[in-house]
Design an enzyme around this catalytic site. Structure first.
Site, PDB file in Angstrom:
ATOM      1  CG  ASP A 129      30.875  -8.237  72.550  1.00  0.00           C
ATOM      2  OD1 ASP A 129      30.352  -7.459  71.734  1.00  0.00           O
ATOM      3  OD2 ASP A 129      30.235  -8.845  73.402  1.00  0.00           O
ATOM      4  CB  ILE A 164      33.562 -10.858  65.599  1.00  0.00           C
ATOM      5  CG1 ILE A 164      32.451 -11.593  64.835  1.00  0.00           C
ATOM      6  CG2 ILE A 164      34.487 -10.130  64.624  1.00  0.00           C
ATOM      7  CD1 ILE A 164      31.531 -10.658  64.054  1.00  0.00           C
ATOM      8  CB  CYS A 184      20.666 -12.387  52.791  1.00  0.00           C
ATOM      9  SG  CYS A 184      21.628 -12.490  54.321  1.00  0.00           S
ATOM     10  CB  CYS A 187      16.490 -15.696  52.657  1.00  0.00           C
ATOM     11  SG  CYS A 187      16.159 -16.544  54.216  1.00  0.00           S
ATOM     12  CB  CYS A 190      16.458 -13.618  60.355  1.00  0.00           C
ATOM     13  SG  CYS A 190      16.858 -12.366  59.103  1.00  0.00           S
ATOM     14  CB  SER A 212      19.785 -10.364  73.181  1.00  0.00           C
ATOM     15  OG  SER A 212      19.820 -11.669  72.649  1.00  0.00           O
ATOM     16  CG  ASP A 239      20.997 -18.651  70.071  1.00  0.00           C
ATOM     17  OD1 ASP A 239      21.677 -17.626  69.885  1.00  0.00           O
ATOM     18  OD2 ASP A 239      21.366 -19.589  70.796  1.00  0.00           O
ATOM     19  CB  CYS A 245      20.241 -18.072  59.570  1.00  0.00           C
ATOM     20  SG  CYS A 245      21.347 -17.563  58.214  1.00  0.00           S
TER      21      CYS A 245
END
EC number: 1.17.99.6
Length: 307
Positions: A129, A164, A184, A187, A190, A212, A239, A245
């Site tokens: 990251d 990840i 997805c 939908c 989000c 964030s 979140d 989701c």
């Protein structure tokens, strides 16, 4: 030999605590380079200037590891067994326990060391990251999931609450098929739920509007007053797009002891945070992702959501 090495690596990843492992051929990410260039040109990185740096390194693994042949991508679940009490300043779930950078970096070092012992001379570098690697693109290329409308990697079995990481090596392996489908569908939960309308169409997230970004990345002394009512008590990260989701109904508590939630994260009230001294903050959160925002940054965020 390649198949034997590939099976051995995937088994070792499981032994180290990674939930999923996929492997892709190391090659330039031309399509992703174009998308990143467009995203940057539209200023969606906000004040995150580091996103503009090392562009070539982000899109060409051979620039990071000379002779790169394979990109090993691993996923590690961080969904917690406990969540925060109601009416406390909210913290993104990934920051409940110890700093994942340190936890996963150590596991990647172990993996590379074991590969050298088992397979022979292997050159490689692990990335968690904090380096110029497009992890989600490699995860998709190695068959681990698809990119959702909120920009997160989604896995059919586990949702999106996982870290990840990648290990780029100069070893040729057996490669997984890319994940070609998008589950997805129609939908838009989000997109509809995002408090600051940061999630746009075509799987684009305006980073400069994300909670964030404001609570972690933005170093300004003051946060934008016009957004105060939209923060919904988020003090560190957010979140919302993951919580709504449908794929995260498959999320299960992680088994990594180092991700065990700190009691203070779960239970500190607003008053507890307000009374916290800098010395206590450094002691309690010395191994926590919260240390990235530092004491004054946490205090700034707290004043913003409570005033």
């Amino acid at each position: 030999m390649r198949e034997k090495d590939t099976i051995w690596i995937k088994n070792k990843c499981r032994e180290l605590g990674f939930d999923y492992c996929g492997i892709a051929r190391a090659e330039k990410l031309d399509d992703d380079a174009r998308r990143l260039e467009t995203w940057l040109s539209e200023g969606m990185q906000g004040n995150m200037q580091y996103m503009e740096n090392y562009f070539d390194l982000r899109t060409d693994p051979a620039r990071l590891v000379p002779g790169a042949k394979s990109v090993i991508t691993v996923l590690m679940n961080y969904f917690p067994s406990q969540t925060q009490s109601a009416e406390v300043p909210k913290i993104a779930k990934y920051a409940y326990g110890q700093d994942y950078h340190e936890v996963i970096r150590e596991k990647l070092k172990q993996l590379l060391m074991m590969m050298k012992q088992e397979i022979g001379e292997v050159n490689g570098r692990g990335f968690v990251d904090s380096a110029p690697v497009l992890e989600r693109a490699w995860a998709t290329k190695s068959g681990l999931g698809w990119i959702g409308k909120n920009g997160n990697l989604l896995n059919k079995q586990a949702g999106s609450f996982f870290f990840i990481a990648t290990l780029i090596v100069d070893l040729e392996l057996v490669y997984d098929d890319p994940f070609a489908k998008d589950y997805c569908g129609s939908c838009r939960r989000c997109i509809a739920a995002c408090p600051t309308d940061a999630i746009l169409e075509n799987k684009v997230v305006d980073g400069s509007k994300c909670i964030s970004y404001f609570t972690i990345e933005l170093k300004d002394a003051l946060l934008p007053e016009h957004l105060k009512s939209q923060f919904s008590d988020w003090m560190f990260g957010c979140d919302v797009c993951q919580d709504v989701c449908p794929w995260n109904r498959f999320s299960k508590p992680n088994s990594e002891k180092q991700f065990t939630p700190l009691p203070q994260v779960l239970n500190f009230s607003s008053n507890d945070w307000e009374e916290l001294t800098e010395e206590s903050f450094k002691q309690i959160f010395k191994n926590s992702p919260l240390k990235r925002r530092k004491f004054e940054g946490i205090k700034r965020n707290l004043r913003f959501i409570k005033n």
